[in-house]
Design a protein around this motif. Structure first.
Motif, mmCIF file in Angstrom:
data_model
loop_
_atom_site.group_PDB
_atom_site.id
_atom_site.type_symbol
_atom_site.label_atom_id
_atom_site.label_comp_id
_atom_site.label_asym_id
_atom_site.label_seq_id
_atom_site.Cartn_x
_atom_site.Cartn_y
_atom_site.Cartn_z
ATOM 1 N N GLY A 60 -8.678 -12.778 -0.729
ATOM 2 C CA GLY A 60 -8.791 -12.298 -2.102
ATOM 3 C C GLY A 60 -10.231 -12.142 -2.560
ATOM 4 O O GLY A 60 -11.172 -12.175 -1.754
ATOM 5 N N VAL A 116 -12.376 -10.348 -6.261
ATOM 6 C CA VAL A 116 -12.539 -9.053 -6.921
ATOM 7 C C VAL A 116 -13.693 -8.242 -6.316
ATOM 8 O O VAL A 116 -13.572 -7.032 -6.135
ATOM 9 N N ALA A 117 -14.811 -8.920 -5.969
ATOM 10 C CA ALA A 117 -15.972 -8.186 -5.446
ATOM 11 C C ALA A 117 -15.632 -7.501 -4.123
ATOM 12 O O ALA A 117 -16.062 -6.375 -3.853
ATOM 13 N N ARG A 118 -14.812 -8.174 -3.309
ATOM 14 C CA ARG A 118 -14.380 -7.558 -2.047
ATOM 15 C C ARG A 118 -13.400 -6.415 -2.307
ATOM 16 O O ARG A 118 -13.452 -5.386 -1.631
ATOM 17 N N ARG A 119 -12.516 -6.626 -3.290
ATOM 18 C CA ARG A 119 -11.583 -5.549 -3.638
ATOM 19 C C ARG A 119 -12.372 -4.322 -4.075
ATOM 20 O O ARG A 119 -12.049 -3.184 -3.709
ATOM 21 N N ALA A 120 -13.452 -4.560 -4.835
ATOM 22 C CA ALA A 120 -14.297 -3.464 -5.305
ATOM 23 C C ALA A 120 -14.883 -2.693 -4.125
ATOM 24 O O ALA A 120 -14.937 -1.458 -4.133
ATOM 25 N N ALA A 121 -15.323 -3.436 -3.085
ATOM 26 C CA ALA A 121 -15.919 -2.794 -1.910
ATOM 27 C C ALA A 121 -14.889 -1.906 -1.203
ATOM 28 O O ALA A 121 -15.194 -0.781 -0.790
ATOM 29 N N LEU A 122 -13.673 -2.422 -1.101
ATOM 30 C CA LEU A 122 -12.600 -1.675 -0.442
ATOM 31 C C LEU A 122 -12.250 -0.405 -1.230
ATOM 32 O O LEU A 122 -12.127 0.684 -0.664
ATOM 33 N N ASP A 162 -14.191 1.170 -3.366
ATOM 34 C CA ASP A 162 -15.335 2.093 -3.272
ATOM 35 C C ASP A 162 -15.276 2.912 -1.986
ATOM 36 O O ASP A 162 -15.497 4.129 -1.997
ATOM 37 N N LEU A 175 -14.194 -1.720 -11.790
ATOM 38 C CA LEU A 175 -13.552 -1.176 -10.588
ATOM 39 C C LEU A 175 -12.912 0.185 -10.871
ATOM 40 O O LEU A 175 -12.344 0.798 -9.977
ATOM 41 N N GLY A 215 -4.426 -10.953 -5.833
ATOM 42 C CA GLY A 215 -5.438 -10.053 -5.280
ATOM 43 C C GLY A 215 -5.707 -10.288 -3.810
ATOM 44 O O GLY A 215 -6.819 -10.048 -3.326
ATOM 45 N N TYR A 246 -4.132 -8.710 -1.452
ATOM 46 C CA TYR A 246 -3.959 -7.412 -0.782
ATOM 47 C C TYR A 246 -4.168 -6.276 -1.775
ATOM 48 O O TYR A 246 -4.069 -6.457 -2.982
ATOM 49 N N LEU A 247 -4.399 -5.109 -1.199
ATOM 50 C CA LEU A 247 -4.460 -3.880 -1.983
ATOM 51 C C LEU A 247 -3.422 -2.942 -1.366
ATOM 52 O O LEU A 247 -3.397 -2.764 -0.150
#
Lengths: 251, 304
Positions: free
Chosen positions: B61, B63-69, B71, B110, B279, B281-282
């Motif tokens: 999980g 948020v910063a990693r989710r943002a990278a994905l 992007d 995001l 969070g 997974y996406l």
């Protein structure tokens, strides 16, 4: 005017005829894992940082001290941590209830399963309160007639678990039959109504505490269980709860 | 009359489903369109990744990693939409301390396009939710919560149409019955309307009146209730409606390894997806379109 309408119609027909109708040819679905193989976006990290630091500073500031380590598995029918839950919520909630109603809370019933972590010997921080009570449940007072209090006692007799209680004293015989049950030292009066402090989860039938639905009245205190614990911890320099005789089985 | 062949093959871990029809294909590469839908649900204020010592979700999980994905996917396909299916709030001290402000600000960073409202989003009351709305630079969609007599009136739309590269994507939201789940004093005069009936209405409006190419439902109804099979759920919703292409679900924290393919009221395929919670997974669904004459009939290949 008429020509304009015709032209408009022609144009409209033309546009409609030209509007592409998109056909959905293919759909592809997948689940993407978010894990430490992805490095986070720095601007997002930087944005979170001050919030995180403030939360951690608050959560980790020492508000009390535990004399020992307390676990809900420490006793058969009552435990130090369970007694702490019941006594702390009673001490915090009664003034709120009394101010609103002029009455006092007679007894407390919470649930053994609601104690979500141990309290470790040493400094107590706000984080401790979040660990032992991560849920957002709030305190409520249900007024139950003596006959329904008997159902509550039977529930505890049969549950054979150290559900946190206060104000109530239960003694079971060796064969688990009821020896005696008193409220603040007095036998349970069938005709009397008792004010029982609990949380909204149990009041709404959690852990099959169905007797709460037979209440005469309900008072919502707008006081979260966690906040009551936090306020109690802040008041006390040291926490030294003990296992006592409030709920026992004779051997 | 449409002729439908149903063919299912399993190749490696992927299942290919082809819905075949008349094969009058006329390819024109310039008329190809590609829309990517990304989604989360039940993030429950999980902003930081789980720590290395977590018993269940260690190092997952964040948020910063989710943002990278997100992007990276947007770079790959700019025609991407990002949605959330509710229960943004509640679960970490971030919510207790900031009331949802940080969650909304980060979702705005995001560039989420829309979210629906979950039961926990009422945890600070409808006023608590309303107070955080200025921090959200994305839409809140709910078609079956009638907020007319509440502070949220006009702030929540039943649906919105997003046009990406000429493709019209119609999105509507659905929420779960609040009575018995959320205290009345929290949701106040919010009226819960039958989600199945509303969905039938919404999908007709979006498909027939608004001529959307794609209809998506953001649902916080829950995937399916085995012990209460009649209860409104995403699977029941898929079966009882037509014209919905994708249901993005939440509430039940169901970890679907891949989207479920369900038959709708007229026997067409609907995708139902949900990516668990916190969070971890996406969800990603890619829709590929090609332009064709109206008279042509072709099938849709589903690869999950």
């Amino acid at each position: 005017m008429k020509y304009r309408i015709i032209i408009l119609l022609v144009v409209l027909t033309f546009i409609t005829a030209c509007k592409k109708d998109y056909h959905l040819e293919k759909i592809k679905g997948e689940r993407l894992s978010i894990n430490d193989s992805i490095s986070g976006v720095q601007t997002i990290e930087d944005f979170i940082k001050p919030y995180r630091e403030n939360v951690n500073k608050n959560l980790d500031s020492v508000i009390s001290y535990a004399v020992d380590t307390y676990s809900k598995t420490d006793g058969e029918y009552n435990t130090a941590i369970g007694n702490l839950f019941a006594d702390a919520t009673l001490e915090q909630a009664n003034p709120v209830f009394n101010k609103r109603t002029g009455k006092n809370i007679d007894l407390v019933l919470l649930n053994h399963g609601g104690i979500r972590a141990i309290i470790s010997k040493g400094p107590i921080s706000a984080r401790t309160a979040y660990q032992i009570m991560p849920f957002e449940n709030s305190l409520v007072v249900a007024t139950l007639k003596g006959e329904h209090i008997k159902e509550l006692v039977t529930y505890l007799q049969l549950a054979k678990r150290a559900h946190p209680i206060a104000g109530l004293n239960i003694v079971l015989n060796e064969d688990y039959s009821l020896n005696k049950a008193t409220i603040n030292g007095q036998p349970i009066d069938h005709t009397k109504a008792y004010n029982v402090l609990t949380n909204d989860y149990l009041f709404n039938g959690g852990d099959r505490m169905d007797f709460f639905q037979k209440r005469d009245s309900l008072y919502v205190l707008d006081y979260k269980v966690r906040n009551a614990l936090l306020d109690y911890f802040k008041k006390k320099d040291t926490l030294n709860p003990v296992t006592d005789n409030r709920f026992i089985r004779l051997k | 009359m449409k002729r439908r062949n149903f063919l299912q093959q399993t190749i490696a871990s992927s299942a290919f489903i082809t819905l075949g029809g008349l094969s009058l294909q006329s390819f024109n590469s310039s008329s190809k369109k590609h829309i990517t839908i990304l989604h989360t649900n039940d993030v429950h204020s999980h902003i930081d990744p789980f720590g290395p010592d977590d018993g269940r979700n260690a190092n997952k999980g964040g948020v910063a990693r989710r943002a990278a994905l997100v992007d990276a996917i947007r770079k790959e396909n700019p025609n991407t939409l990002l949605f959330d299916a509710g229960d943004i709030f509640q679960g970490t001290p971030y919510f207790n301390y900031y009331g949802g402000e940080l969650e909304f600000k980060l979702m705005s960073m995001l560039q989420y396009d829309a979210a629906t409202i979950g039961n926990h989003d009422f945890d600070n009351g409808i006023d608590g939710l309303n107070a955080q709305l200025p921090h959200a630079k994305f839409d809140f969609l709910s078609a079956n919560y009638d907020f007319k007599n509440t502070v949220l009136d006009t702030h929540v739309k039943p649906y919105k149409i997003y046009t990406k590269n000429g493709i019209k994507v119609g999105v509507f939201g659905l929420g779960i019955q609040l009575d018995g789940l959320v205290e009345k004093r929290m949701y106040k005069e919010t009226k819960y309307l039958n989600p199945i009936e509303i969905a039938q209405d919404m999908s007709r409006i979006l498909k027939e009146e608004e001529q959307c190419d794609l209809v998506i439902c953001l649902s916080h109804l829950g995937y399916y209730y085995r012990n209460f099979p009649e209860k409104a759920s995403d699977l029941n919703l898929a079966r009882a409606t037509k014209n919905i292409d994708l249901i993005i679900g939440g509430h039940t924290h169901t970890f679907l390894p891949k989207p479920t393919i369900e038959k709708n009221a007229v026997g067409k395929n609907v995708l139902v997806n949900q990516v668990g919670c916190y969070g971890l997974y996406l969800g990603r669904i890619d829709f590929y379109f090609d332009a064709h004459e109206k008279t042509q009939e072709k099938g849709t290949t589903i690869i999950v």
